[in-house]
Design a protein around this motif. Structure first.
Motif, PDB file in Angstrom:
ATOM      1  N   TRP A  52       0.828  -1.206   0.000  1.00 39.56           N
ATOM      2  CA  TRP A  52       0.000   0.000   0.000  1.00 39.56           C
ATOM      3  C   TRP A  52       0.864   1.259   0.000  1.00 39.56           C
ATOM      4  O   TRP A  52       0.549   2.236  -0.678  1.00 39.56           O
ATOM      5  CB  TRP A  52      -0.957  -0.010   1.183  1.00 39.56           C
ATOM      6  N   SER A  53       1.980   1.230   0.722  1.00 44.86           N
ATOM      7  CA  SER A  53       2.905   2.371   0.731  1.00 44.86           C
ATOM      8  C   SER A  53       3.496   2.591  -0.654  1.00 44.86           C
ATOM      9  O   SER A  53       3.618   3.736  -1.113  1.00 44.86           O
ATOM     10  CB  SER A  53       4.029   2.146   1.747  1.00 44.86           C
ATOM     11  N   ASP A  54       3.864   1.501  -1.314  1.00 42.03           N
ATOM     12  CA  ASP A  54       4.383   1.612  -2.681  1.00 42.03           C
ATOM     13  C   ASP A  54       3.341   2.221  -3.608  1.00 42.03           C
ATOM     14  O   ASP A  54       3.659   3.079  -4.430  1.00 42.03           O
ATOM     15  CB  ASP A  54       4.814   0.242  -3.218  1.00 42.03           C
ATOM     16  N   ALA A  55       2.103   1.772  -3.483  1.00 50.35           N
ATOM     17  CA  ALA A  55       1.037   2.307  -4.332  1.00 50.35           C
ATOM     18  C   ALA A  55       0.893   3.811  -4.134  1.00 50.35           C
ATOM     19  O   ALA A  55       0.807   4.574  -5.111  1.00 50.35           O
ATOM     20  CB  ALA A  55      -0.284   1.598  -4.057  1.00 50.35           C
ATOM     21  N   VAL A  56       0.886   4.246  -2.898  1.00 51.32           N
ATOM     22  CA  VAL A  56       0.750   5.679  -2.608  1.00 51.32           C
ATOM     23  C   VAL A  56       1.961   6.445  -3.126  1.00 51.32           C
ATOM     24  O   VAL A  56       1.828   7.496  -3.763  1.00 51.32           O
ATOM     25  CB  VAL A  56       0.548   5.915  -1.094  1.00 51.32           C
ATOM     26  N   ARG A  57       3.143   5.904  -2.897  1.00 53.37           N
ATOM     27  CA  ARG A  57       4.377   6.569  -3.351  1.00 53.37           C
ATOM     28  C   ARG A  57       4.402   6.689  -4.870  1.00 53.37           C
ATOM     29  O   ARG A  57       4.690   7.758  -5.415  1.00 53.37           O
ATOM     30  CB  ARG A  57       5.601   5.795  -2.847  1.00 53.37           C
TER      31      ARG A  57
END
Length: 100
Positions: free
Chosen positions: A73-78
């Motif tokens: 999820w962090s990768d998606a947001v980044r």
């Protein structure tokens, strides 16, 4: 049939969208390990695909891998922020899931 490729694999084996959709369906049906295989394959084919990252995070969370889910999820947001796609529904959902 065991050993037979699925229709999705036969027609377009590297369709990130089809793999992500199948992962969502399998997770919803309670087949989390199968969903994880499809979601991981989708992410491996398209590491910046927001929908694939969101779904793999959901699958990982359903399997108890909270750290892995949060990483996806962090990768998606980044990636969404890097490409001016923060308003993408997958990015918004990933951001919501990251909230405590």
């Amino acid at each position: 049939n065991p050993g037979r490729p699925s229709l999705t694999d036969a027609i377009e084996p590297n369709s990130v969208e089809a793999l992500t959709l199948r992962a969502t369906a399998n997770r919803s049906l309670g087949f989390a390990r199968t969903a994880e295989t499809d979601a991981t394959r989708a992410v491996n084919l398209a590491p910046h695909n927001l929908d694939a990252l969101l779904e793999r995070g959901r699958v990982r969370a359903s399997l108890g891998n909270v750290a892995g889910a949060r990483a996806d999820w962090s990768d998606a947001v980044r990636f969404a922020n890097m490409t001016a796609s923060a308003s993408d529904p997958a990015a918004k959902e990933a951001a919501r899931l990251l909230k405590p």
